[in-house]
Design an enzyme around this catalytic site. Sequence first.
Site, PDB file in Angstrom:
ATOM      1  N   CYS A  30       0.984  -1.651   0.514  1.00 26.79           N
ATOM      2  CA  CYS A  30       0.009   0.107  -0.029  1.00 26.79           C
ATOM      3  C   CYS A  30       0.810   1.045   0.208  1.00 26.79           C
ATOM      4  CB  CYS A  30      -0.871   0.256   1.360  1.00 26.79           C
ATOM      5  SG  CYS A  30      -0.708  -0.946   2.827  1.00 26.79           S
ATOM      6  N   CYS A  41       2.464   2.318   3.675  1.00 25.26           N
ATOM      7  CA  CYS A  41       3.143   3.111   4.453  1.00 25.26           C
ATOM      8  C   CYS A  41       4.540   3.946   4.859  1.00 25.26           C
ATOM      9  CB  CYS A  41       3.309   1.561   5.504  1.00 25.26           C
ATOM     10  SG  CYS A  41       1.907   0.940   5.149  1.00 25.26           S
TER      11      CYS A  41
END
Lengths: 218, 213
Positions: free
Chosen positions: B118, B120
Amino acid sequence: MNGAHDLGGMHGFGQVEIEKNEPVFHFPWEKRAFALTLASGFHGKWNLDMSRYAREQMPPAEYLATTYYEHWLFGLQKLLVEQQLVTAIELQTGHAEAKTSELRALQVSDVEPLLRKRRAARLDEDVPPRFRAGERVVARNINPTGHTRLPRYARGRRGVIDRDHGVFIFADTHAMSRDKKPQHCYSVRFTARELWGTDASAHDSVFVDLWDDHLDRA
Amino acid sequence: MSDHDHHDHAAEHDREHDRPLSGPALRVKALESLLTEKGLVNPKALDELIDTYETKVGPRNGAKVVARAWADPVYKERLLADAGAAIAEFGFFGRQGEDMVVLENTPKVRNVVVCTLCSCYPWPVLGLPPVWYKSAPYRARAVIDPRGVLKELGTEVPDDVEVRVWDSTAELRYLVLPVRPAGTEGWSEEQLAEIVTRDAMIGVADVTLPVRE
């Protein structure tokens, strides 16, 4: 899930291009999508792992063809409907059928405390670690249709526990059933050659943060 | 990025309001008005959230941490041993930085941070991630071809230097402590912080001295 979000090791996306003097947001709607996501999360109807899983469920072709905050928007709309904060009809028409009055919206004075919480996924539970630093492990070959933080490129690969980070919420179950399943999370070191074969550099490695339930003794 | 550049950008993007709204812009606008009507969000709180990450939290925070680690060996020791506590000494902590790890670059080891699944990223010290960090090319290639990515971005890594890529797959958030450039002996923390860049703290660039004019 084996979705389009699990990008590690794929080819064909082209060069990495760094924009000089990049603004934090590129369009006003990105700001609002970002803030709406955080403000909606304030109601506590879902957790961060559920948010990630919601975004992952964007159909793969669409995921790859859209921008970052479009993924966020997709995830937010999905969660709002699934957790019954809005109805699908309301989302379609843009008009409220009923006010959800029992919930208190995030206020300006709540923003700082919300953003400055010092604890998130770390837990105090006294759970013994299954592995110790230096131990050889193999990442499980799992292919769940639900959420997992074990990326495809590491599955079935052998590595070494680099360090034990302590006890954390297990994202895989937390996303699916809110079960925190407290367990140790580790940095696991995989050599570049173990992951990518003999063409990879002999000196390099990839460290992946994995939990007890992702690992077996090698 | 200077404040000047930033405001120019903001003005430019605010002019988007004059044009017809595109797909996502339209959908977000409709969603905000729906959620406001239902009492689920307060637009003023949304403004506050945006303002926090546009003006208060960003890579200048991380640069201060790096500069102190360079200037103060005792602080550096604390930072490497317990990054969260050492970073919190500046008042930097909170969302997406609850569990920090600092990775020290040396002449023989280069650390690179990515999130393949994703986006992070350590918000309290670096702010929100730039587009390239969240994009498919970086997420796909950082783990399989870190040397190729670094080379394209202007850094050739010698064969005898070890590259360590850190995939942020859990809630640990990584900050790279770059190598202090030669020629900065005797500089103050403030002077040092000026030359530390976001990209160096992600691990895809070195810190270099400004070119003299």
